[in-house]
Scaffold this motif. Structure first.
Motif, PDB file in Angstrom:
ATOM      1  N   ASP A  47       0.817  -1.211   0.000  1.00 49.28           N
ATOM      2  CA  ASP A  47       0.000   0.000   0.000  1.00 49.28           C
ATOM      3  C   ASP A  47       0.851   1.261   0.000  1.00 49.28           C
ATOM      4  OD1 ASP A  47      -2.756  -0.790  -0.076  1.00 49.28           O
ATOM      5  OD2 ASP A  47      -2.548  -1.553   1.954  1.00 49.28           O
ATOM      6  N   ASP A  48       1.848   1.290   0.861  1.00 47.95           N
ATOM      7  CA  ASP A  48       2.682   2.480   0.974  1.00 47.95           C
ATOM      8  C   ASP A  48       3.420   2.757  -0.330  1.00 47.95           C
ATOM      9  OD1 ASP A  48       3.953   4.631   2.550  1.00 47.95           O
ATOM     10  OD2 ASP A  48       5.778   3.452   2.234  1.00 47.95           O
ATOM     11  N   ARG A  49       3.935   1.718  -0.965  1.00 49.75           N
ATOM     12  CA  ARG A  49       4.638   1.902  -2.235  1.00 49.75           C
ATOM     13  C   ARG A  49       3.706   2.414  -3.320  1.00 49.75           C
ATOM     14  NH1 ARG A  49       6.445  -3.293  -0.979  1.00 49.75           N
ATOM     15  NH2 ARG A  49       5.461  -4.184  -2.843  1.00 49.75           N
ATOM     16  N   LEU A  50       2.502   1.856  -3.378  1.00 50.24           N
ATOM     17  CA  LEU A  50       1.540   2.281  -4.393  1.00 50.24           C
ATOM     18  C   LEU A  50       1.123   3.737  -4.188  1.00 50.24           C
ATOM     19  CD1 LEU A  50      -0.876  -0.749  -4.832  1.00 50.24           C
ATOM     20  CD2 LEU A  50       0.713   0.175  -6.497  1.00 50.24           C
ATOM     21  N   THR A  51       0.831   4.090  -2.950  1.00 49.00           N
ATOM     22  CA  THR A  51       0.400   5.458  -2.661  1.00 49.00           C
ATOM     23  C   THR A  51       1.475   6.459  -3.045  1.00 49.00           C
ATOM     24  OG1 THR A  51      -1.005   4.674  -0.842  1.00 49.00           O
ATOM     25  CG2 THR A  51      -0.416   7.012  -0.855  1.00 49.00           C
ATOM     26  N   ARG A  52       2.721   6.176  -2.660  1.00 52.65           N
ATOM     27  CA  ARG A  52       3.814   7.091  -2.996  1.00 52.65           C
ATOM     28  C   ARG A  52       3.995   7.194  -4.509  1.00 52.65           C
ATOM     29  NH1 ARG A  52       8.320   5.096  -1.590  1.00 52.65           N
ATOM     30  NH2 ARG A  52       7.753   3.257  -0.353  1.00 52.65           N
ATOM     31  N   PHE A  53       3.849   6.070  -5.213  1.00 54.44           N
ATOM     32  CA  PHE A  53       3.978   6.065  -6.667  1.00 54.44           C
ATOM     33  C   PHE A  53       2.910   6.957  -7.303  1.00 54.44           C
ATOM     34  CE2 PHE A  53       2.652   4.390 -10.786  1.00 54.44           C
ATOM     35  CZ  PHE A  53       3.847   4.295 -11.478  1.00 54.44           C
ATOM     36  N   ILE A  54       1.659   6.793  -6.891  1.00 55.06           N
ATOM     37  CA  ILE A  54       0.565   7.554  -7.481  1.00 55.06           C
ATOM     38  C   ILE A  54       0.678   9.036  -7.142  1.00 55.06           C
ATOM     39  CG2 ILE A  54      -1.946   7.883  -7.473  1.00 55.06           C
ATOM     40  CD1 ILE A  54      -2.190   4.849  -7.006  1.00 55.06           C
ATOM     41  N   VAL A  55       0.943   9.349  -5.881  1.00 55.53           N
ATOM     42  CA  VAL A  55       1.074  10.755  -5.473  1.00 55.53           C
ATOM     43  C   VAL A  55       2.199  11.436  -6.238  1.00 55.53           C
ATOM     44  CG1 VAL A  55       1.686  12.272  -3.543  1.00 55.53           C
ATOM     45  CG2 VAL A  55       0.027  10.420  -3.199  1.00 55.53           C
ATOM     46  N   ASN A  56       3.306  10.736  -6.400  1.00 57.94           N
ATOM     47  CA  ASN A  56       4.427  11.314  -7.141  1.00 57.94           C
ATOM     48  C   ASN A  56       4.041  11.587  -8.596  1.00 57.94           C
ATOM     49  OD1 ASN A  56       7.368  11.962  -7.521  1.00 57.94           O
ATOM     50  ND2 ASN A  56       7.225  10.208  -8.890  1.00 57.94           N
ATOM     51  N   ARG A  57       3.365  10.630  -9.233  1.00 57.79           N
ATOM     52  CA  ARG A  57       2.963  10.816 -10.623  1.00 57.79           C
ATOM     53  C   ARG A  57       1.937  11.952 -10.758  1.00 57.79           C
ATOM     54  NH1 ARG A  57       3.325   6.376 -14.169  1.00 57.79           N
ATOM     55  NH2 ARG A  57       2.026   7.645 -15.564  1.00 57.79           N
ATOM     56  N   LEU A  58       1.027  12.054  -9.814  1.00 58.84           N
ATOM     57  CA  LEU A  58       0.036  13.125  -9.857  1.00 58.84           C
ATOM     58  C   LEU A  58       0.691  14.496  -9.759  1.00 58.84           C
ATOM     59  CD1 LEU A  58      -2.802  11.688  -7.573  1.00 58.84           C
ATOM     60  CD2 LEU A  58      -2.894  11.977 -10.050  1.00 58.84           C
ATOM     61  N   SER A  59       1.796  14.572  -9.024  1.00 56.70           N
ATOM     62  CA  SER A  59       2.472  15.860  -8.848  1.00 56.70           C
ATOM     63  C   SER A  59       3.007  16.411 -10.160  1.00 56.70           C
ATOM     64  CB  SER A  59       3.610  15.727  -7.831  1.00 56.70           C
ATOM     65  OG  SER A  59       4.677  14.952  -8.353  1.00 56.70           O
ATOM     66  N   TYR A  60       3.239  15.537 -11.126  1.00 55.35           N
ATOM     67  CA  TYR A  60       3.714  15.990 -12.437  1.00 55.35           C
ATOM     68  C   TYR A  60       2.555  16.386 -13.356  1.00 55.35           C
ATOM     69  CZ  TYR A  60       8.358  14.257 -11.258  1.00 55.35           C
ATOM     70  OH  TYR A  60       9.581  14.055 -10.661  1.00 55.35           O
TER      71      TYR A  60
END
Length: 275
Positions: A47-60
């Motif tokens: 869960d933590d890895r997925l959340t960080r991945f999505i949040v990072n991509r959304l920031s772009y």
């Protein structure tokens, strides 16, 4: 970026995250890695890895005003916050079932200071399905097929009565909370043609939106269910399905809810059983 284009971009991000999660699901595991508790969400390390991945991509793509869980106590009209969830359907995921989802929604505060989701994406990697919707843009389902992705507009069923319908329900793993769901199921038993219990909440909502189910109900959805429910809610609303609390009021996004979604035609017959 217009909301429709934004929803498509978020769907691509969710699909990328889903490939990672699906690969991780294939790894051997048991329920010892699943942390169940009555006062906080169930989680896995993924869960933590997925959340960080999505949040990072959304920031772009677009940061807006930040993340839903980090919003200040006082927000202002027009502010927007991303709401990224953990895996919805974590027990299904752990048991190598395909019915689990990655969810992303976007909240906007209106002039009354109330936050409402205006964009929702529900991606089910194991099923090859992605549902997405944005305010005023309708709802679509993307299905993976042998010849490529197929986009379809979704709409609810036209089943007119509880008798002969197909109804889905959800329930908590907390014993005291599950009893209310089972009491409602017992009360309507014999009227619907079938009563399903598969989950998770986000997919159940989407399946009401696309006509697979005529209704879905679940009591005791908690604050940590907001990412899943809000994403599915936008798909429901944009498909012209109905989503309310058991008492008929609007869903509250700052606390738990008893929710019921329907095609809008059988709700008057169903609601008296939801106590």
């Amino acid at each position: 970026m217009e909301l429709r284009e934004l929803a498509l971009e978020v769907a691509r991000i969710a699909q990328d995250a889903g490939r990672h999660a699906l690969g991780d699901q294939m790894n051997p595991r048991d329920l010892k890695g699943l942390h169940l508790a009555e006062d906080k969400p169930s989680t896995l390390d993924v869960d933590d890895r997925l959340t960080r991945f999505i949040v990072n991509r959304l920031s772009y793509v677009e940061t807006f005003d930040g993340q839903w869980q980090d919003r200040p106590a006082e927000c202002h009209p027009g502010e927007r916050y991303w709401c990224v969830g953990n895996i919805d359907g974590i027990i299904n995921y752990t048991r190598n079932m395909p019915e689990w989802a990655i969810t992303v929604s976007l909240f906007e505060f209106n002039e009354e200071g109330s936050a409402q989701p205006i964009l929702g994406v529900v991606h089910a990697p194991g099923l090859g399905l992605t549902y997405l919707a944005a305010r005023g843009q309708g709802a679509i389902r993307i299905r993976k097929t042998p010849i490529g992705d197929k986009r379809e507009k979704v709409m609810p069923s036209t089943t007119a009565h509880l008798e002969g319908s197909v109804v889905s329900y959800g329930m908590s793993y907390v014993p005291a909370e599950s009893k209310r769901a089972l009491a409602a199921v017992s009360a309507i038993a014999g009227q619907p043609a079938d009563i399903k219990r598969i989950g998770p909440a986000s997919l159940d909502l989407c399946k009401v939106a696309d006509g697979t189910y005529d209704a879905y109900f679940e009591p005791h959805l908690h604050k940590w269910d907001v990412p899943a429910v809000s994403a599915g809610a936008v798909v429901c609303w944009e498909a012209q399905a109905k989503l309310r609390t058991w008492r008929g009021g609007p869903v509250h996004w700052r606390r738990g809810n008893d929710i019921v979604a329907s095609n809008g035609l059988i709700i008057d017959e169903l609601r008296p059983y939801l106590q």
